[in-house]
Design a protein around this motif. Structure first.
Motif, short mmCIF file in Angstrom:
data_model
loop_
_atom_site.label_atom_id
_atom_site.label_comp_id
_atom_site.label_asym_id
_atom_site.label_seq_id
_atom_site.Cartn_x
_atom_site.Cartn_y
_atom_site.Cartn_z
N VAL A 219 0.83 -1.20 0.00
CA VAL A 219 0.00 0.00 0.00
C VAL A 219 0.86 1.25 0.00
CG1 VAL A 219 -1.60 1.37 1.41
CG2 VAL A 219 -2.03 -1.07 1.05
N THR A 220 1.94 1.24 0.79
CA THR A 220 2.75 2.45 0.96
C THR A 220 3.95 2.53 0.02
OG1 THR A 220 4.15 1.40 2.66
CG2 THR A 220 2.13 2.51 3.40
N GLY A 221 4.32 1.41 -0.60
CA GLY A 221 5.50 1.39 -1.46
C GLY A 221 6.79 1.22 -0.69
N ALA A 222 6.72 0.82 0.58
CA ALA A 222 7.92 0.65 1.40
C ALA A 222 8.59 -0.68 1.11
CB ALA A 222 7.55 0.72 2.89
N GLY A 223 9.91 -0.67 1.08
CA GLY A 223 10.68 -1.91 1.05
C GLY A 223 10.53 -2.72 -0.22
N ARG A 224 10.91 -3.99 -0.08
CA ARG A 224 10.90 -4.94 -1.20
C ARG A 224 9.81 -5.97 -0.94
NH1 ARG A 224 15.26 -9.74 -1.59
NH2 ARG A 224 14.58 -10.75 -3.53
N PRO A 225 8.80 -6.07 -1.80
CA PRO A 225 7.73 -7.04 -1.55
C PRO A 225 8.20 -8.47 -1.75
CG PRO A 225 7.42 -5.98 -3.67
CD PRO A 225 8.57 -5.27 -3.02
N LEU A 226 7.42 -9.39 -1.22
CA LEU A 226 7.76 -10.81 -1.25
C LEU A 226 7.31 -11.45 -2.56
CD1 LEU A 226 9.09 -12.84 0.74
CD2 LEU A 226 6.80 -13.34 1.60
N THR A 227 7.50 -10.74 -3.67
CA THR A 227 7.17 -11.29 -4.98
C THR A 227 8.32 -12.16 -5.47
OG1 THR A 227 8.01 -9.23 -5.94
CG2 THR A 227 5.62 -9.44 -5.70
N GLY A 228 7.98 -13.25 -6.14
CA GLY A 228 8.99 -14.17 -6.64
C GLY A 228 9.69 -14.95 -5.56
N ARG A 229 9.13 -14.91 -4.34
CA ARG A 229 9.71 -15.63 -3.21
C ARG A 229 8.59 -16.21 -2.35
NH1 ARG A 229 12.68 -11.43 0.10
NH2 ARG A 229 11.11 -9.98 -0.72
N VAL A 230 8.85 -17.37 -1.78
CA VAL A 230 7.92 -17.96 -0.83
C VAL A 230 8.64 -18.10 0.50
CG1 VAL A 230 6.47 -19.96 -0.28
CG2 VAL A 230 6.76 -19.25 -2.67
N LEU A 231 8.07 -17.55 1.54
CA LEU A 231 8.63 -17.64 2.88
C LEU A 231 8.03 -18.86 3.56
CD1 LEU A 231 10.66 -15.78 4.24
CD2 LEU A 231 8.75 -14.63 5.38
N VAL A 232 8.88 -19.76 4.04
CA VAL A 232 8.45 -21.02 4.66
C VAL A 232 8.84 -21.01 6.13
CG1 VAL A 232 8.60 -23.54 4.58
CG2 VAL A 232 8.73 -22.21 2.46
N HIS A 233 7.86 -21.19 6.99
CA HIS A 233 8.08 -21.14 8.44
C HIS A 233 7.92 -22.52 9.04
CE1 HIS A 233 8.23 -19.84 12.51
NE2 HIS A 233 6.92 -19.86 12.74
N ASP A 234 8.91 -22.96 9.80
CA ASP A 234 8.85 -24.20 10.57
C ASP A 234 8.93 -23.82 12.03
OD1 ASP A 234 9.33 -26.55 11.96
OD2 ASP A 234 10.74 -27.36 10.51
N ALA A 235 7.80 -23.85 12.72
CA ALA A 235 7.77 -23.38 14.11
C ALA A 235 8.47 -24.35 15.05
CB ALA A 235 6.32 -23.18 14.55
N LEU A 236 8.48 -25.64 14.74
CA LEU A 236 9.16 -26.59 15.61
C LEU A 236 10.66 -26.36 15.63
CD1 LEU A 236 7.29 -30.00 15.07
CD2 LEU A 236 7.26 -28.53 17.09
N ALA A 237 11.22 -26.08 14.46
CA ALA A 237 12.65 -25.76 14.38
C ALA A 237 12.91 -24.27 14.57
CB ALA A 237 13.20 -26.20 13.02
N MET A 238 11.83 -23.49 14.58
CA MET A 238 11.87 -22.03 14.63
C MET A 238 12.82 -21.46 13.57
SD MET A 238 10.25 -19.57 15.63
CE MET A 238 9.18 -20.46 16.80
N THR A 239 12.47 -21.80 12.31
CA THR A 239 13.24 -21.32 11.16
C THR A 239 12.30 -20.66 10.16
OG1 THR A 239 13.04 -23.45 10.01
CG2 THR A 239 15.00 -23.11 11.37
N TRP A 240 12.87 -19.73 9.41
CA TRP A 240 12.21 -19.13 8.25
C TRP A 240 13.15 -19.33 7.06
CZ3 TRP A 240 7.38 -16.83 8.28
CH2 TRP A 240 6.82 -16.54 9.53
N ARG A 241 12.64 -19.94 6.01
CA ARG A 241 13.44 -20.14 4.80
C ARG A 241 12.78 -19.41 3.64
NH1 ARG A 241 13.52 -25.40 2.75
NH2 ARG A 241 11.55 -25.79 3.81
N GLU A 242 13.59 -18.97 2.70
CA GLU A 242 13.07 -18.29 1.52
C GLU A 242 13.35 -19.15 0.29
OE1 GLU A 242 14.70 -14.71 -1.05
OE2 GLU A 242 13.94 -13.98 0.88
#
Length: 357
Positions: A219-242
């Motif tokens: 909406v605001t044009g801030a930063g770099r959007p998450l286009t062309g990327r999928v963020l994957v969260h594993d809460a048991l390992a507490m990791t975020w992968r792209e």
């Protein structure tokens, strides 16, 4: 990506106080907050993801928030759907969600869509918004959101959760979309839902907060959007992968849609050409009048599983061509090359003097 929304009116002193922490961020500032207040954002589903997303959109000052959901609050929802409380059990989720937003900020506008998103209403519903957050929990709805926004040429934010895992991305018709991530739906019964497999409530909150952050950025044009990327969260390992996501070349081919005219289809039938006609309208439309021999396969079912389409040469049709074009994009993206759609739809067929049953 440029901001999706133009700035609204100047902030009042009370608004500057309320969103003072946003105003301290150079990437948002007063102009960004005015964009947020001027924004219209639709949340698909008021459940595990939509529920916390609605609250954070409201807290961020999104001026108009739409929520589409046809369900009611159940006690089993309360473990993760934090917009609803015990007293809301049995109420429509859109009503409970609207009350939750009003408690945060009664100056915001909430538009309640107490209905299921369908092939018939999707374009009209999403057309009134600048941005869509898809927190739905069925493949059918996800493909419908995808194909509706691809047709509209607009980006959207998607999230999904199951057990201890979450996924988030921003899809853009000019780049990668949900169909590039999942070209076709898995066979029915092979992927359990939260009702069968469970989900940790905090995972819903983690994924929803990322979805809202991406919405604010868009909406605001801030930063770099998450286009062309999928963020994957594993809460048991507490990791975020792209993971990188690129457009499927077959989907690009779907943008040039092959058609057949009503006259040519009528001539083919008279000459005995072997082509299966598939009607992607709803059963009541089909019952009111159909091309002789046409197979009924409603659009939502076809979008959820393009593999259900009969083999051999196929002509898709709807009433005027919009839904069949949407279906054809999905079918071509799945790898079929022997499918066209009827230019002008059933209305053109009738106008050309085609027989109706």
């Amino acid at each position: 990506m440029r901001p999706l929304v133009a700035p609204g009116p100047e902030l009042t002193p009370a608004q500057r106080e309320r969103w003072s922490r946003h105003l301290l961020l150079p990437e948002i500032g007063e102009e960004g907050q005015r964009r947020l207040l001027n924004a219209r954002v639709l949340v698909v589903g008021a459940g595990g993801l939509g529920s916390p997303a609605l609250l954070y959109l409201a807290a961020a000052g999104v001026g108009t928030i739409g929520v589409v959901d046809d369900d009611v609050v159940e006690e089993s929802n309360l473990q993760r759907q934090v917009a609803h409380g015990t007293a809301d059990v049995g109420r429509a989720k859109v009503d409970s969600a609207a009350d939750a937003v009003a408690r945060l900020d009664p100056s915001l506008t909430v538009v309640r869509h107490r209905e299921r998103l369908t092939a018939q209403n999707a374009a009209d519903v999403v057309g009134g918004y600048d941005l869509v957050l898809d927190g739905s929990d069925t493949f059918e709805t996800r493909y419908l959101v995808n194909d509706t926004l691809v047709a509209a040429g607009r980006p959207w934010v998607w999230g999904a959760v199951l057990r201890f895992d979450g996924h988030v991305s921003v899809f853009d018709p000019a780049g990668a979309t949900y169909r590039d991530l999942f070209p076709t739906a898995p066979p029915p019964g092979t992927v359990p839902g939260c009702g069968e497999a469970g989900v940790l409530g905090g995972v819903c909150a983690a994924v929803a907060s990322v979805m809202v952050t991406e919405a604010v950025k868009l909406v605001t044009g801030a930063g770099r959007p998450l286009t062309g990327r999928v963020l994957v969260h594993d809460a048991l390992a507490m990791t975020w992968r792209e993971l990188p996501l690129r457009p499927d070349p077959r989907r690009s081919a779907a943008e040039v849609l092959p058609t057949v005219s009503a006259q040519d289809l009528l001539r083919d039938g008279q000459e005995g050409a072997a082509r299966t006609v598939v009607d992607v309208r709803e059963p009541d439309e089909h019952a009111a009048g159909a091309v002789p021999g046409a197979v009924l396969l409603p659009l939502a079912e076809l979008l959820a599983d393009p593999g259900r389409l009969p083999g051999g040469p196929v002509v898709l049709h709807c009433e005027r061509g919009g839904r069949s074009a949407q279906a054809l994009r999905a079918v071509v993206a799945s790898g079929r090359t022997d499918v066209v759609h009827l230019d002008g739809g059933f209305a053109a067929w009738r106008a050309a003097g085609g027989p109706v049953v």
